[in-house]
Structures are given as structure tokens and as C-alpha cells.
Design a protein around this motif. Structure first.
Motif, mmCIF file in Angstrom:
data_model
loop_
_atom_site.group_PDB
_atom_site.id
_atom_site.type_symbol
_atom_site.label_atom_id
_atom_site.label_comp_id
_atom_site.label_asym_id
_atom_site.label_seq_id
_atom_site.Cartn_x
_atom_site.Cartn_y
_atom_site.Cartn_z
ATOM 1 N N GLU A 1 0.332 -1.334 -0.077
ATOM 2 C CA GLU A 1 0.253 0.014 0.216
ATOM 3 C C GLU A 1 0.693 1.313 0.025
ATOM 4 N N HIS B 1 4.971 2.060 -8.969
ATOM 5 C CA HIS B 1 3.736 2.514 -7.665
ATOM 6 C C HIS B 1 2.303 2.369 -8.337
ATOM 7 N N LEU B 2 1.089 1.974 -8.012
ATOM 8 C CA LEU B 2 0.024 0.988 -8.576
ATOM 9 C C LEU B 2 -0.042 2.427 -9.323
ATOM 10 N N SER B 3 0.061 3.675 -8.951
ATOM 11 C CA SER B 3 -0.632 4.996 -9.897
ATOM 12 C C SER B 3 -0.220 5.111 -11.328
ATOM 13 N N ASP B 4 1.213 3.826 -11.358
ATOM 14 C CA ASP B 4 1.821 3.880 -12.973
ATOM 15 C C ASP B 4 1.798 3.270 -14.039
ATOM 16 N N GLU C 1 -2.452 1.440 -15.481
ATOM 17 C CA GLU C 1 -3.549 2.035 -16.000
ATOM 18 C C GLU C 1 -4.892 0.952 -15.497
ATOM 19 N N TRP D 1 -4.744 -3.049 -12.536
ATOM 20 C CA TRP D 1 -4.195 -4.574 -12.534
ATOM 21 C C TRP D 1 -5.124 -5.916 -12.460
#
Length: 252
Positions: free
Chosen positions: A187, A231-234, A236, A238
Motif C-alpha cells: 500500500e 507504484h500502483l498509480s503508474d 492503467e 492491475w
């Protein structure tokens, strides 16, 4: 000894501190050195000095403290290829549906994405870029698919190549879609892998990809491996976020 608020009582002496650190890392936990210093009411420098010889069963790697067997060298692609295969195959096949004719795709290393490679559309002018031997071995069997192998020093434990030449090669490729694996998704610390030599290649491929997809089943959530590469925001999307396999905790 643990205090009323869960803080480890300040241990006196190196041996006591190491014992306290081992308790923090029980169950395979990986602890940031700053958190460990706070728990032990000591300094990060003291902890680094305590662990500098690497002879106590725990190590400090990339700012994280873990049992020595949790280091990147523990990862084995061969072992990972035989675990959690149903979930890996399912999420990889879902990702493969996104590949279209004329695409130039990056397929990352690991045992999950090797299930994507055989589903690359054939005779559709698709180009596959990869640094992974297992992906390349699968792609070369496909008809009408161009393979661009990112070469360099071979790392047997992960089945990957890395080098400055590889990074330069990636800087010159226009990737329409990138598919990336992960050994852990945390997270706050982001998307992680076992090996630091993979980080530069992954980051370079992310930077050159017009669309980026993380391909990993949901059991990777909450896992923290030594090396953060994104990071997950990188990404489009998952792919596999909702995939649940009870009792599974295997690598990428």
C-alpha cells in the motif's frame, strides 16, 4: 520484551538488539530500518552496525531488515514456475486479450507472464520486447511475431538480462503496451520485486510504454519485497486484482 503499546523494550548490547530484530521479522516480515529503530529505541546507524557482518541470520538490504533467506537470492524462477499455476495462467490469459495487431509489447520477467507469451497473436505484425529468457523461448516458437531481446549480463536466479546496453535499447523502442509482473504489492511502498538488478530495466520499460498493465494475482497484495520499481498509480490497470487463491504466497 514488548511494552504496553507494542514497542520493544530498549535492548542493551548488540546480541540483545539482534534478538529483538529477529522477533520483529518473525513470520517472514520485512521491516523498514526506521521503524525498527523506533521500536528498539535506538538509531538506524546502530542497527546497520549490528548487522554489517551478515552473520546473524538477518540482514539490512535496501533500507529493509529481513531474515537472510528472504533476500533476492532466495527467489528461484524454476521453483516459482511450479506454484500457483492456475491463478497465474488465468490472469496472464486475461492480459493477453489486450494485445492487438501492430502492437509492440513489453513482457516482463517471471513465472506469471510466461503464460501470456504463448497467447501473443501470431501473423499480426506484433513485436515482443523482453529481458526474460523464458519469455523469449516461448515467443520464438510463434509464427509472424518479432522478438527484441534485451541482452546483457544473465542472472540465472530470475532468468533475466540486465546492462547499460539494455537500457539504451529500451530508450529507443516505442512500446504500445507494457505488461509487468510483481513479487509484492504494498500500500505505501509500491510495486516490488526480489532483485535490484531488475529495477532499472523495469523502470525503463515503464517509461517507454504508452499503456502499462500490472499482471499479478491478488495474493501479492501486502507483500513487500526488497526492491521497489513502481507504484500502483503508474499502471492503467492491475489485472488479477480480484484473483484470490487461498493459502498461496508464492513469488511472481
Amino acid at each position: 520484551m514488548v511494552g504496553e503499546r507494542g514497542q520493544v523494550a530498549r535492548p542493551s548490547g548488540r546480541a540483545s538488539r539482534i534478538d529483538a530484530l529477529k522477533r520483529l521479522c518473525e513470520g517472514g516480515a520485512i521491516v523498514h530500518i526506521a521503524d525498527a529503530a523506533k521500536q528498539l529505541d535506538t538509531s538506524e546507524i546502530t542497527i546497520r552496525r549490528d548487522l554489517c557482518d551478515g552473520e546473524n541470520g538477518i540482514v539490512c538490504l535496501g533500507g529493509y531488515i529481513m531474515f537472510a533467506e528472504e533476500k533476492g537470492e532466495r527467489y528461484s524462477l524454476t521453483h516459482a514456475q511450479g506454484t500457483n499455476t492456475i491463478a497465474k495462467r488465468r490472469v496472464a490469459q486475461e492480459a493477453a486479450k489486450l494485445i492487438e495487431p501492430e502492437d509492440t509489447v513489453f513482457i516482463d520477467a517471471g513465472s506469471t507472464l510466461e503464460h501470456l507469451a504463448p497467447h501473443v497473436p501470431q501473423n499480426a505484425n506484433v513485436t515482443v520486447v523482453t529481458q526474460a529468457m523464458n519469455i523469449a523461448e516461448s515467443v520464438v516458437r510463434l509464427e509472424g511475431v518479432t522478438l527484441l531481446m534485451v541482452a546483457g549480463v544473465y542472472h540465472a536466479e530470475s532468468g533475466t538480462f540486465s546492462s547499460e546496453t539494455a537500457l539504451q535499447m529500451l530508450r529507443e523502442i516505442n512500446i504500445t503496451k507494457g505488461f509487468f509482473s510483481a513479487a509484492g504489492i504494498h500500500e505505501t511502498e509500491g510495486v516490488t520485486c526480489f532483485h535490484f538488478h531488475e529495477v532499472a530495466v523495469k523502470k525503463a520499460a515503464i517509461a517507454r510504454s504508452q499503456r502499462r498493465f500490472l499482471v499479478a494475482d491478488a495474493t501479492k497484495w501486502g507483500k513487500l519485497r526488497p526492491a521497489t520499481f513502481a507504484h500502483l498509480s503508474d499502471f492503467e490497470a492491475w489485472i488479477g486484482q480480484d484473483e484470490s487463491v487461498a493459502g498461496s504466497s508464492d513469488p511472481a
